[in-house]
Design a protein around this motif. Structure first.
Motif, mmCIF file in Angstrom:
data_model
loop_
_atom_site.group_PDB
_atom_site.id
_atom_site.type_symbol
_atom_site.label_atom_id
_atom_site.label_comp_id
_atom_site.label_asym_id
_atom_site.label_seq_id
_atom_site.Cartn_x
_atom_site.Cartn_y
_atom_site.Cartn_z
ATOM 1 N N GLY B 164 0.807 -1.213 0.000
ATOM 2 C CA GLY B 164 0.000 0.000 0.000
ATOM 3 C C GLY B 164 0.839 1.262 0.000
ATOM 4 O O GLY B 164 0.599 2.196 -0.766
ATOM 5 N N SER E 71 1.857 -6.367 5.793
ATOM 6 C CA SER E 71 0.577 -6.839 5.241
ATOM 7 C C SER E 71 0.690 -8.294 4.831
ATOM 8 O O SER E 71 -0.235 -9.079 5.016
ATOM 9 C CB SER E 71 0.180 -5.993 4.039
ATOM 10 N N GLN E 110 -5.790 -3.220 4.630
ATOM 11 C CA GLN E 110 -5.187 -1.898 4.471
ATOM 12 C C GLN E 110 -6.069 -0.989 3.615
ATOM 13 O O GLN E 110 -6.150 0.210 3.844
ATOM 14 C CB GLN E 110 -3.799 -2.068 3.835
ATOM 15 N N ASP E 186 -4.859 -3.821 9.639
ATOM 16 C CA ASP E 186 -3.737 -3.347 8.830
ATOM 17 C C ASP E 186 -3.854 -1.837 8.613
ATOM 18 O O ASP E 186 -4.593 -1.384 7.749
ATOM 19 C CB ASP E 186 -3.732 -4.084 7.480
ATOM 20 N N GLU E 187 -3.151 -1.071 9.404
ATOM 21 C CA GLU E 187 -3.207 0.393 9.351
ATOM 22 C C GLU E 187 -4.654 0.905 9.307
ATOM 23 O O GLU E 187 -5.020 1.672 8.430
ATOM 24 C CB GLU E 187 -2.458 0.923 8.119
#
Ligand code: ATP
Ligand code: ATP
Ligand code: NO3
Ligand code: MG
Ligand code: MG
Lengths: 266, 293, 302, 266, 293
Positions: B164, E71, E110, E186-187
Motif C-alpha cells: 500500500g 501486510s 489496508q 492493517d493500518e
C-alpha cells in the motif's frame, strides 16, 4: 486425482481432450448399440472415414469459408471499435445512434442479401459484408460498455492533466475497455464464422469458390449425412480454435492485471 | 548520484538561494476560492461557501475531521468538481490558464489511482507522455522521481505487486516528475512509516523552497502540518467550512532544528487544540449523528 | 457479341441441361451471344435480382411471375423449357395416389406454401396441419413411414433409393397442376430494347434442349464444374426421366416445338390462383407472358 | 444548442427520434428523386401504407415471432447463466467444457434443423430451441468472464470468512458479474429475436402460427417488397425496443455503482 | 444510549473486570507462525522465515518501513496466502479451527475493500449474513458498530459517496460487528484525523480488555503502537524479517494518563530509535536500491 487437478498441462490440454474423446466414445457406442442408420446420425468413425477420404475437397471449401470469416472478422473488429469510439464521444451521439446499431444485428440477412448482392458485384465481397454485419454487434455493444467502464478517478486524472481526446482514448479508455472488448471478440469470432456460412447459404455460390455451406447444403440434399457432419466438424473445430485463440489473446493482454484473467496469488 | 546525496544536494541548493522577494501576502494569488460551495447529487452538503486565497510560494495545509470536505475542496481547486455556487480563479483567470507555461498543476489523490495495466515506470511517466515530453528526456526524470520516493528498484513492477505504501509513493513520484508550480496533495504520506515520511517531508520543504512551489496539502498529522506549512486551515464538518486559520511564520527552509524546537511543540499544541474545537464544532449540526467525534 | 446473364433457380443440375448444353456446344456463341450462367440456390431470390438488373433473364416459376405482375413488376415469361412443372410428391410405397395422403404428414418447403400447396389443399381437401417444414433434407421423411415430401423427380427419389428406400413419386401435373416448368423470364425493358438478343437466346436454348436430350455429355461437364457435387449417375437418372416423361417435348411442344406456351394454359394457372385466393382477380395476367418468342420457333426432336 | 445537449429529455428521447426522422426523410427524398421503383427499394411512405393496410396480419405474425423470441431468450438466459456458473466452479471444468460451448454458436442451425424437427414434434418448440441455441453463447461467454472478474481483495474477504459456495456466488460473484452479464443480455436479446426469425426461415411453417420470417419469405417470393420492408420494420423496431429494455435494466442494476452506468459527479 | 455514553460504559465495564488470570506468557497461543516464509510468483522475497507466537489477550503491533512485509505477514496469518515454506497454527490447530466457537477472526484490510454495489449498512452486515445471523439480531449490532465509528448517519450511503476516512471506518465497523476473538488490523486508522483516531484507540483498548481480544495490529504511528500494544514487533525489509521486539509492560486498560506519562515518551523514543535502525538495516540488502530510507 488431486495433483492432476493442479497440473497446468493436465487442466489445459489433457482434460479437454479427454472430455472430447469420452463424448465421441459414448456417441459411437450409442449409435452402434441402437443401430442408428448413417443417413440419420452417423458414428464418429463414419465421419472420420468421410473426412479422410474427402479431405482435399473439404479443406478447399474450408479455406473459402475461412477467407470470408477472417475478412469479415477484421471488418467487424475495425468498424465495430470505430463505431464504439464514435458512440462514446458524447452521450447525445450514443443515445441517438447506438439503438439503431441494433438494426444491424436483428435484420435477417436473408432478407437483405439480395440488396447487398445488387450493390456489391463481387460475390466474395458480398459474403464478407453479410458475415461482417452478423459479427459486428457484439463488438460495438461490448466495446461501448467497455469504453465507458473507466475508473472515475483515473478519468479525473486525465482530465486534470488536460489530456487530449486521442490520448485519453489510447492511454485510458482503450486499456480500460480491453476486458469487455476481448469478451466481445470471443463472441464475434464465432459469429464471423457462422456468418460466413450463413451468408453463403443465403447468397449462395457453388463452383470453384464454394465454401463449407455449399458442402453442407449439397451433402444434406444428397443425404450424404456423414459428409455433412464432416463439414460441420470442420466448422466447429475452426470455431473452437478461434475461441481458444481469443481466450489466449485475453490472457496475453489481461493476464498481468485484470481479475478475469489473473492467477490469484496464494 | 545516490538518493541520499541527491537529497542533500537539493537541501543545500535550497539553502544557498537568496530569501524570497516581497512578503508572502504581497505575492500574486495562485488560487482564489470565491464563495465556492458544493452539494452532491444525493443532497450531501459537503462544503458551505468557502473563501480562500492561496498565494505563490505558500504552503497551505488543510486539516480537519474525517469527512469535513478536505478532498472535496481540493477537487474543486483542481477543477474536478464544479462548485454548486461561487467560483474559483487560477492565476487570476479561469482553468484554461492551468497548463500554460509556468502554471503547471499536479495532484496526489487520496488513493494511489494508478493504471493497473501499466508498470510503475509507465505510470510515473504518464503526465510527461500526456505533455508529449520525448521519451529520452522523460526517462531520466522518471528514474529520478522514483529514486526520490525510494522505489528505484520497483520501476518494472505492476501496481498490484506493491504494498500500500509503495503504491502511494508511486503516485507521489508521478506528481513530482512534472515539476509542478501548484501541487495539491491529499494525505500523501498517511500510509508511510515515520522514517520515510520524515524524509519526504524534508524533501518537500526543500523542493517548495527551491522551486517556489505553491502547495495545498491535506494531512491528519499535526506535526507534519506544523513542520511543512506557512499557513494551516482548520476545517469543520456539517457542513464543511473553514473553522480557523493558523499561520506558521517560521522561516523557510526548515529542518530538524525546527522539529525539535519548543516553538514547534507550542504550535503543535495550538493546532491540536484548534482541531479538537473543530471536531466538537462538527458534531450534531446538520447530520443526524456526529460525523466524527 | 451481346452479353447476357442468365440466373438459374438452383444449383446446377440436369434440369438446367438445355442452357448448359447451348453454352457447351457454342450454340449461344454461334448466334452472337456471350452468355453467363449464374447458379441460384435455396435462398436466392431470382426475381429480385432480375428487376435490379443483376440478370438479364432468369429461370422462373409461373406462379411467382404472375405474383410479380400483380405487384406491377415489369417481367415477362418468354419460353417454357418443360411443358409442365416437375413438382411432385414422394411417398412411401403404401400410397397409391394423391388422395391417399389425406391426413398424413407432408413435408412442404416455405416457398411452396403459396404455390402447389393451396392447389393440393383445394383439390384433395388437405389441411394446413398436415404440412410440416421441409428444408430439402430427407431425414424427417426417412424416419417417418407415414410422411410424404415434396419432390423433384430426379432429386428426392434418387436420394431415397440411394439409401435403399423404396419410394413412389407422384407428379402433380398428372393430376392437372397447370403451371409450366423451368421458364425463361426477362424484363419488359429487355424486350423493348433488345428483343433480338432475347429471341436468339430463346432459340439457342431450345436448340440446346434438343441437343441435350440427344447427348447430355457436353452440358454435364459444365454442370459438374459449377456444382461439383453433381454426379454422372444422378444426371443420367434425370435425363432418363425427362426423356421418358416427355417433359421437354410432350404436350403442346410435340406440335408447337420445344419451349411452346399457350394462353389457355396460362389462363388455367391464373384461374387456379384466383380461386385459391392467391392472386388478385384484377391482375393483368396476360402481361405475365408472351408467346412471340416461341410461336414460330419449331425446334422439335427428330 | 448548448442547453439542449445538457437536457436529459432531449438527449434520451428527442435526439434519437430526430435522427430516425432525418434518416427516413432522406430515404424518402432519395427514392423520389431517383424514382426508385417500389419493388426495388420502397419509400418509407410505401412501407407505412403497407403497414397500415396489412397491420392485423403482420401483428399476428409478430406475435408468433415474439413468443418464440421470449421463450428462447428466457431459456438462453437461464441455461446460459447455469452453464456459466458450472464453468466457474473449477478451472478444470472451465477448460474442459467452455471451448465445446462454442459448438452451440458455430453450428449452422440450417444443418441441424432436420434433426431438431425429427426429435421435437412441436414446431414452436423446435423453433424455440433453434433460437435459444443461437442466443445462448454471448450469455455463457460474458457471464463466465464476469463471474471471474471479482475484486481479489473482496474474494479474499469472503474466503477468510469461510463463506459457502452459494453465499460467495450470490453475494459476491453475481454482483461482480452483473456488468458483463448485462452486456451479454444486450447481445443475446437481439440474437434471440433474429434466432427466432432464422429458425423460422429454416424450419418454419406457414398457417396460423406463421411468424414474421414467413411473411418476409412470402413477400420476397411474391415480390411484395413494401410488405417485406414492413415486416422488417417490425423486427427491427422490436430489436430496438429489446435493446432499450436491456439498457434500462443495466441502468437500474448498475446505475448506483458501476462506472459503465454511473453519472459522474461534476 | 449515545455513542459517548456507550463508550464510557464500555470502559467502565472493562475497569470493573477482575484482572486477567495467569501471566500473559502463560496464556495459550492463538497464532503460531513457525518459520513461515513467503516469496511471490514474480520472485519477490517478501518474508524471510518468521517465528512468532501470539498468545490469547495479547495486543501485538507490527511496525516497520513501507514494503517490509507487514501486510504479507498479516495475510499469512489470515490464511489468505500460503507460506512458501514453514507453517502456521491457529489455536494449536490448522485453519479449520478458525470459525469454531470462540475462535472468530476478523481482518481490517489496508484498503477498505467494500462492496461497491451495497450500501454501508449492508457492507457492515456482510459477515453476519455469511454466518447466517438472523436479520432482527444483526440489525441492532450493525447500527451499534456504525455508531462506534461515528457513521450512524451514513448507513444508507454507497461507498463511493463517502470520504476516504469514512470508507475505512466502514471497514472497521464490519470487523467489530462480528465480535471477534482474534482481530487483525492493517493500518486501520491511517486515514483518520487525530481526534477520531484517539477515540478509536481508546475504544480499542477498552474492547481488547473487556472481550479478552487477541489483536495483531499494523500501524506507522509510534504513539499509537506504544499506547495500544502489549508487545511491538519491529520489522525490517529486504527481506522482510523481525528486527526487534519491544515489550510494553504497562497495565491495561490504558487511558490518557498513560499517554501523557514520561514512561510513554520514553517508550516512544525507544521505539523510534528501533524503527530508525530497522529502516537503515532495510537498505541495500537484497534489492538493488533501498526499499525505504
Ligand atoms: N460523490 C459523492 N457523493 C455524495 N457525497 C459525497 C461524495 N463525495 C464525498 N461526499 C461527502 O462529502 C463529504 C466530504 O467528503 P470529503 O471526501 O471531502 O471528506 P474529507 O475531508 O476528505 O475526509 P477524509 O479525511 O476522510 O478523507 C462527506 O460527508 C462525504 O460523504
Ligand atoms: N502480489 C504480490 N506480488 C509480488 N510482490 C508482492 C505482492 N504483494 C506484495 N509484494 C511485495 O512484497 C513486499 C511486502 O509487501 P507488503 O504489502 O507486505 O508490505 P507492507 O509492509 O505492508 O508495506 P506498507 O507499509 O507499505 O503497507 C513488497 O516488496 C511488495 O512489493
Ligand atoms: O425446388 N426443388 O428443388 O424441389
Ligand atoms: Mg479525503
Ligand atoms: Mg501494508
Amino acid at each position: 486425482m488431486r495433483p492432476l487437478i493442479r497440473n497446468e498441462w493436465f487442466v489445459r490440454v489433457a482434460a479437454p481432450l479427454l472430455v472430447g474423446a469420452l463424448v465421441l466414445a459414448v456417441w459411437q457406442l450409442a449409435c452402434q448399440t441402437y443401430e442408428v442408420p448413417a443417413y440419420l446420425f452417423p458414428t464418429p468413425t463414419d465421419i472420420a472415414a468421410k473426412l479422410a477420404s474427402d479431405l482435399p475437397g473439404l479443406l478447399g471449401a474450408l479455406w473459402s469459408t475461412l477467407k470470408v470469416t477472417f475478412m469479415a472478422f477484421a471488418i467487424a473488429v475495425i468498424a465495430g471499435t470505430a463505431l464504439a469510439f464514435l458512440f462514446t464521444q458524447s452521450r447525445i451521439i450514443e443515445f441517438s445512434l447506438l439503438p439503431y446499431a441494433v438494426i444491424l444485428q436483428v435484420t435477417p440477412i436473408a432478407a437483405v442479401a439480395p440488396l447487398i448482392i445488387i450493390l456489391v458485384k463481387d460475390t466474395t465481397a458480398a459474403l464478407t459484408i453479410c458475415a461482417a454485419v452478423i459479427a459486428i454487434f457484439p463488438i460495438i455493444s461490448n466495446t461501448t460498455i467497455g469504453l465507458k467502464s473507466v475508473d472515475p478517478s483515473l478519468a479525473n486524472y486525465f482530465r486534470m492533466n488536460k489530456a487530449g481526446r486521442l490520448q485519453t482514448l489510447v492511454r485510458l479508455r482503450i486499456p480500460s475497455a480491453l476486458p469487455f472488448f476481448l469478451a466481445g471478440l470471443r463472441i464475434s469470432s464465432g459469429l464471423a464464422l457462422i456468418g460466413a456460412v450463413v451468408a453463403e447459404f443465403v447468397a449462395g455460390t457453388g463452383g470453384r469458390s464454394a465454401g463449407l455451406a455449399y458442402e453442407i447444403l449439397q451433402s444434406s440434399f444428397q443425404l450424404d449425412i456423414p459428409r455433412m457432419f464432416a463439414a460441420l466438424f470442420l466448422i466447429t473445430a475452426t470455431g473452437v480454435i478461434l475461441f481458444l485463440a481469443m481466450a489466449g489473446l485475453s490472457n496475453l493482454l489481461l493476464g498481468h492485471w485484470h481479475e478475469s484473467a489473473l492467477k490469484v496469488e496464494q | 548520484m545516490g538518493p541520499a546525496s541527491q537529497r542533500a544536494a537539493l537541501v543545500q541548493a535550497a539553502a544557498a538561494k537568496p530569501p524570497p522577494g516581497p512578503e508572502p501576502h504581497l505575492q500574486p494569488p495562485v488560487v482564489e476560492v470565491l464563495s465556492a460551495e458544493k452539494s452532491f447529487a444525493n443532497g450531501t452538503r459537503a462544503l458551505a461557501p468557502i473563501d480562500l486565497t492561496v498565494r505563490a510560494g505558500e504552503f497551505l495545509t488543510l486539516i480537519g475531521p474525517s469527512g469535513c470536505g478536505k478532498s472535496t475542496l481540493l477537487k474543486l481547486i483542481a477543477n474536478l468538481y464544479e462548485p454548486t455556487d461561487g467560483r474559483i480563479n487560477w492565476w487570476r483567470g479561469d482553468f484554461r490558464k492551468v497548463g500554460q507555461d509556468g502554471r503547471r498543476l499536479a495532484f496526489v489523490f487520496q488513493d494511489p489511482t494508478l493504471m493497473p495495466w501499466a508498470r510503475v515506470a509507465t505510470n510515473v511517466r504518464l503526465p510527461l507522455d500526456l505533455e508529449r515530453v520525448p521519451k529520452p528526456q522523460a526517462t531520466p526524470r522518471v528514474a529520478a522521481a522514483l529514486e526520490q520516493v525510494g522505489l528505484g528498484h520497483a520501476a518494472r513492477s505492476f501496481p498490484r505487486q506493491l504494498s500500500g505504501g509503495m503504491r502511494m509513493r508511486v503516485s507521489i513520484a508521478r506528481a513530482l516528475v512534472t515539476e509542478p508550480n501548484l501541487l495539491l496533495m491529499d494525505e500523501p504520506f498517511g500510509a508511510l512509516d515515520e522514517f520515510t515520511r520524515n524524509k519526504l517531508d524534508d524533501d518537500l520543504v526543500a523542493l517548495s523552497w527551491e522551486r517556489k512551489l505553491t502547495t495545498i496539502f491535506v494531512t491528519h498529522s499535526i506535526y507534519e502540518a506544523v513542520f511543512l506549512s506557512t499557513r494551516i486551515v482548520v476545517m469543520a464538518a456539517n457542513p464543511g467550512r473553514v473553522f480557523r486559520e493558523v499561520v506558521i511564520d517560521e522561516p523557510m527552509p526548515r529542518g530538524d532544528d525546527f522539529r525539535t524546537s519548543s516553538r514547534f511543540a507550542d504550535l503543535c499544541r495550538e493546532l491540536s487544540a484548534a482541531l479538537t474545537d473543530a471536531s466538537i464544532a462538527s458534531q450534531g449540526k446538520g447530520a443526524k449523528t456526529p460525523c466524527a467525534r | 457479341a451481346d452479353k447476357l446473364v442468365f440466373l438459374t433457380s438452383w444449383f446446377a443440375q440436369a434440369e438446367h441441361g438445355g442452357f448448359y448444353q447451348a453454352l457447351a456446344t457454342g450454340a449461344y456463341e454461334k448466334v452472337g451471344l456471350d452468355v453467363t450462367i449464374k447458379m441460384g440456390g435455396p435462398q436466392v431470390n431470382g426475381m429480385q435480382l432480375l428487376v435490379a438488373g443483376e440478370a438479364d433473364a432468369i429461370m422462373g416459376y409461373d406462379i411467382q411471375t404472375l405474383k410479380a405482375v400483380e405487384n406491377k413488376l415489369p417481367v415477362v415469361t418468354v419460353a417454357a423449357s418443360f411443358q409442365y412443372d416437375l413438382q411432385g410428391l414422394m411417398t412411401h410405397p403404401d400410397i397409391g395416389s394423391l388422395e391417399d395422403l389425406k391426413g398424413r404428414k407432408i413435408l412442404i418447403a416455405t416457398a411452396s406454401r403459396n404455390t402447389f400447396w393451396p392447389w393440393l389443399r383445394a383439390k384433395y381437401g388437405f389441411e394446413d396441419q398436415q404440412a410440416a417444414p421441409y428444408t430439402f433434407n430427407l431425414q424427417p421423411f426417412l424416419v417417418d413411414p407415414k410422411a410424404a415430401v415434396q419432390a423433384y423427380p430426379s432429386s428426392e427419389p434418387f436420394e431415397a433409393r440411394q439409401q435403399g428406400k423404396d419410394v413412389k413419386f407422384l407428379l402433380l401435373a398428372d393430376a392437372g397442376y397447370p403451371p409450366y416448368g423451368t421458364t425463361i423470364v426477362t424484363t419488359r425493358g429487355m424486350l423493348d430494347q433488345k428483343p433480338d438478343v432475347m429471341r436468339r437466346f430463346v432459340k439457342a436454348t431450345m436448340e440446346g434442349w434438343k441437343s441435350y436430350l440427344a447427348n447430355p455429355a457436353p452440358a454435364n461437364e459444365l454442370i459438374k464444374r459449377d456444382n461439383s457435387k453433381m454426379t454422372d449417375e444422378r444426371m443420367a437418372f434425370a435425363v432418363d426421366w425427362l426423356r421418358t416423361h416427355k417433359a421437354v417435348n410432350g404436350g403442346d411442344a410435340a406440335a408447337g416445338g420445344i419451349g411452346t406456351m399457350t394462353e389457355a394454359r396460362w389462363k388455367q394457372t391464373y384461374d387456379f390462383l384466383v380461386s385459391a385466393g392467391l392472386l388478385n382477380k384484377e391482375t393483368d395476367w396476360k402481361r405475365a407472358f408472351t408467346t412471340d418468342f416461341v410461336r414460330d420457333l419449331q425446334v422439335t426432336l427428330d
